[in-house]
Design a protein around this motif. Structure first.
Motif, PDB file in Angstrom:
ATOM      1  N   THR A  73       9.207  -1.255   6.436  1.00  0.00           N
ATOM      2  CA  THR A  73       8.844  -2.631   6.078  1.00  0.00           C
ATOM      3  C   THR A  73       7.631  -2.659   5.161  1.00  0.00           C
ATOM      4  O   THR A  73       7.612  -3.386   4.159  1.00  0.00           O
ATOM      5  CB  THR A  73       8.583  -3.456   7.353  1.00  0.00           C
ATOM      6  OG1 THR A  73       9.728  -3.362   8.204  1.00  0.00           O
ATOM      7  CG2 THR A  73       8.300  -4.906   7.026  1.00  0.00           C
ATOM      8  N   ASP A  74       6.622  -1.856   5.479  1.00  0.00           N
ATOM      9  CA  ASP A  74       5.408  -1.799   4.672  1.00  0.00           C
ATOM     10  C   ASP A  74       5.721  -1.352   3.245  1.00  0.00           C
ATOM     11  O   ASP A  74       5.313  -1.992   2.274  1.00  0.00           O
ATOM     12  CB  ASP A  74       4.413  -0.837   5.326  1.00  0.00           C
ATOM     13  CG  ASP A  74       3.063  -0.823   4.637  1.00  0.00           C
ATOM     14  OD1 ASP A  74       2.137  -1.473   5.142  1.00  0.00           O
ATOM     15  OD2 ASP A  74       2.936  -0.151   3.582  1.00  0.00           O
ATOM     16  N   ILE A  77       7.846  -3.982   1.304  1.00  0.00           N
ATOM     17  CA  ILE A  77       7.047  -5.120   0.822  1.00  0.00           C
ATOM     18  C   ILE A  77       6.164  -4.686  -0.339  1.00  0.00           C
ATOM     19  O   ILE A  77       6.118  -5.346  -1.385  1.00  0.00           O
ATOM     20  CB  ILE A  77       6.210  -5.733   1.960  1.00  0.00           C
ATOM     21  CG1 ILE A  77       7.127  -6.381   2.995  1.00  0.00           C
ATOM     22  CG2 ILE A  77       5.211  -6.753   1.408  1.00  0.00           C
ATOM     23  CD1 ILE A  77       6.422  -6.780   4.281  1.00  0.00           C
ATOM     24  N   TRP A  78       5.445  -3.554  -0.168  1.00  0.00           N
ATOM     25  CA  TRP A  78       4.531  -3.115  -1.223  1.00  0.00           C
ATOM     26  C   TRP A  78       5.293  -2.843  -2.516  1.00  0.00           C
ATOM     27  O   TRP A  78       4.942  -3.357  -3.577  1.00  0.00           O
ATOM     28  CB  TRP A  78       3.763  -1.854  -0.795  1.00  0.00           C
ATOM     29  CG  TRP A  78       2.613  -1.562  -1.716  1.00  0.00           C
ATOM     30  CD1 TRP A  78       1.330  -1.938  -1.550  1.00  0.00           C
ATOM     31  CD2 TRP A  78       2.671  -0.864  -2.979  1.00  0.00           C
ATOM     32  NE1 TRP A  78       0.573  -1.517  -2.622  1.00  0.00           N
ATOM     33  CE2 TRP A  78       1.378  -0.862  -3.515  1.00  0.00           C
ATOM     34  CE3 TRP A  78       3.690  -0.259  -3.704  1.00  0.00           C
ATOM     35  CZ2 TRP A  78       1.064  -0.270  -4.736  1.00  0.00           C
ATOM     36  CZ3 TRP A  78       3.379   0.331  -4.923  1.00  0.00           C
ATOM     37  CH2 TRP A  78       2.080   0.324  -5.419  1.00  0.00           C
ATOM     38  N   LEU A 136      -3.710  -7.396  -1.128  1.00  0.00           N
ATOM     39  CA  LEU A 136      -2.886  -8.329  -0.365  1.00  0.00           C
ATOM     40  C   LEU A 136      -2.361  -7.671   0.910  1.00  0.00           C
ATOM     41  O   LEU A 136      -2.413  -8.263   1.997  1.00  0.00           O
ATOM     42  CB  LEU A 136      -1.721  -8.828  -1.223  1.00  0.00           C
ATOM     43  CG  LEU A 136      -0.695  -9.707  -0.515  1.00  0.00           C
ATOM     44  CD1 LEU A 136      -1.312 -11.052  -0.153  1.00  0.00           C
ATOM     45  CD2 LEU A 136       0.537  -9.888  -1.383  1.00  0.00           C
ATOM     46  N   MET A 137      -1.857  -6.455   0.785  1.00  0.00           N
ATOM     47  CA  MET A 137      -1.326  -5.747   1.947  1.00  0.00           C
ATOM     48  C   MET A 137      -2.431  -5.463   2.969  1.00  0.00           C
ATOM     49  O   MET A 137      -2.236  -5.675   4.168  1.00  0.00           O
ATOM     50  CB  MET A 137      -0.662  -4.431   1.516  1.00  0.00           C
ATOM     51  CG  MET A 137       0.572  -4.588   0.664  1.00  0.00           C
ATOM     52  SD  MET A 137       1.969  -5.357   1.493  1.00  0.00           S
ATOM     53  CE  MET A 137       2.445  -4.081   2.637  1.00  0.00           C
ATOM     54  N   ALA A 140      -3.961  -9.137   4.266  1.00  0.00           N
ATOM     55  CA  ALA A 140      -3.103 -10.182   4.836  1.00  0.00           C
ATOM     56  C   ALA A 140      -1.857  -9.641   5.521  1.00  0.00           C
ATOM     57  O   ALA A 140      -1.612  -9.932   6.688  1.00  0.00           O
ATOM     58  CB  ALA A 140      -2.707 -11.187   3.747  1.00  0.00           C
ATOM     59  N   VAL A 141      -1.076  -8.869   4.818  1.00  0.00           N
ATOM     60  CA  VAL A 141       0.231  -8.474   5.356  1.00  0.00           C
ATOM     61  C   VAL A 141       0.080  -7.510   6.528  1.00  0.00           C
ATOM     62  O   VAL A 141       0.643  -7.745   7.603  1.00  0.00           O
ATOM     63  CB  VAL A 141       1.128  -7.869   4.252  1.00  0.00           C
ATOM     64  CG1 VAL A 141       2.436  -7.382   4.821  1.00  0.00           C
ATOM     65  CG2 VAL A 141       1.379  -8.911   3.162  1.00  0.00           C
ATOM     66  N   ARG A 142      -0.648  -6.422   6.341  1.00  0.00           N
ATOM     67  CA  ARG A 142      -0.754  -5.424   7.411  1.00  0.00           C
ATOM     68  C   ARG A 142      -1.477  -5.959   8.645  1.00  0.00           C
ATOM     69  O   ARG A 142      -0.984  -5.791   9.759  1.00  0.00           O
ATOM     70  CB  ARG A 142      -1.424  -4.155   6.893  1.00  0.00           C
ATOM     71  CG  ARG A 142      -0.528  -3.400   5.926  1.00  0.00           C
ATOM     72  CD  ARG A 142      -1.166  -2.124   5.399  1.00  0.00           C
ATOM     73  NE  ARG A 142      -0.286  -1.484   4.441  1.00  0.00           N
ATOM     74  CZ  ARG A 142      -0.622  -1.209   3.181  1.00  0.00           C
ATOM     75  NH1 ARG A 142      -1.836  -1.488   2.738  1.00  0.00           N
ATOM     76  NH2 ARG A 142       0.243  -0.633   2.377  1.00  0.00           N
ATOM     77  N   TYR A 144      -1.898  -9.050   9.712  1.00  0.00           N
ATOM     78  CA  TYR A 144      -1.322 -10.235  10.343  1.00  0.00           C
ATOM     79  C   TYR A 144       0.180 -10.142  10.564  1.00  0.00           C
ATOM     80  O   TYR A 144       0.666 -10.446  11.645  1.00  0.00           O
ATOM     81  CB  TYR A 144      -1.666 -11.483   9.530  1.00  0.00           C
ATOM     82  CG  TYR A 144      -3.151 -11.709   9.450  1.00  0.00           C
ATOM     83  CD1 TYR A 144      -3.876 -12.071  10.575  1.00  0.00           C
ATOM     84  CD2 TYR A 144      -3.828 -11.506   8.258  1.00  0.00           C
ATOM     85  CE1 TYR A 144      -5.249 -12.240  10.510  1.00  0.00           C
ATOM     86  CE2 TYR A 144      -5.207 -11.679   8.192  1.00  0.00           C
ATOM     87  CZ  TYR A 144      -5.905 -12.052   9.318  1.00  0.00           C
ATOM     88  OH  TYR A 144      -7.261 -12.209   9.260  1.00  0.00           O
ATOM     89  N   ALA A 145       0.916  -9.719   9.565  1.00  0.00           N
ATOM     90  CA  ALA A 145       2.369  -9.710   9.680  1.00  0.00           C
ATOM     91  C   ALA A 145       2.881  -8.395  10.272  1.00  0.00           C
ATOM     92  O   ALA A 145       3.721  -8.408  11.160  1.00  0.00           O
ATOM     93  CB  ALA A 145       3.004  -9.969   8.334  1.00  0.00           C
ATOM     94  N   LEU A 146       2.374  -7.280   9.788  1.00  0.00           N
ATOM     95  CA  LEU A 146       2.916  -5.989  10.211  1.00  0.00           C
ATOM     96  C   LEU A 146       2.314  -5.462  11.504  1.00  0.00           C
ATOM     97  O   LEU A 146       2.837  -4.529  12.089  1.00  0.00           O
ATOM     98  CB  LEU A 146       2.771  -4.943   9.105  1.00  0.00           C
ATOM     99  CG  LEU A 146       3.662  -5.141   7.890  1.00  0.00           C
ATOM    100  CD1 LEU A 146       3.417  -4.046   6.869  1.00  0.00           C
ATOM    101  CD2 LEU A 146       5.128  -5.183   8.277  1.00  0.00           C
TER     102      LEU A 146
END
Length: 151
Positions: A73-74, A77-78, A136-137, A140-142, A144-146
């Motif tokens: 997933t990481d 997305i990246w 961003l990753m 925010a993404v890592r 909170y989301a991941l």
């Protein structure tokens, strides 16, 4: 692997990585080729992204505490953002803007100028986009989301 040798990542350390830039080249040539050629360039880039994500996830399954789904997933997305979405949009807008600026040139000259501008922009957008996607990753993404993807 013996001591002192580093593992080669075929998706990042070999010419295969240039497949990720296929859509930028497609966007640069958009005004000269059929739209299906541009679509195919996105297919090539998306295939590269999926192959890289799958490769990293497979490597992760070899780790005792590996998290292949999170890794897939990481990377997806990246790479999706840094190799396909943002660069494709950026080159599209560069070509559109240059086309507007040179609208009074003869059509053949305009096409060459627009395509050339798009191609020339590619090397200049890669590093800033990569750094922006890294931020961003990381911010925010890592976190909170991941963080909820544990397998």
């Amino acid at each position: 692997m013996s001591e002192g040798e580093t593992e080669v990542d075929i998706y990042r350390d070999t010419p295969i990585r240039y497949l990720g830039y296929a859509n930028e080249v497609g966007e640069a040539f958009r005004n000269l080729v059929h739209r299906n050629v541009v679509r195919f360039s996105y297919l090539v880039s998306a295939s590269y992204v999926l192959a890289d994500a799958a490769s990293k996830a497979k490597q992760e399954t070899k780790q005792e505490e590996g998290t292949p789904v999170r890794t897939f997933t990481d990377v997806l997305i990246w790479q999706g953002l840094a190799s396909v979405v943002i660069p494709g949009f950026t080159i599209n807008r560069v070509c559109w803007g240059v086309g507007k600026m040179v609208k009074n040139l003869p059509p053949a000259t305009k096409s060459v100028v627009v395509t050339g501008s798009g191609l020339l922009a590619i090397p200049f957008i890669i590093k800033p986009i990569d750094r922006g996607v890294d931020m961003l990753m990381d911010e925010a993404v890592r976190p909170y989301a991941l963080k909820h993807v544990r397998f």
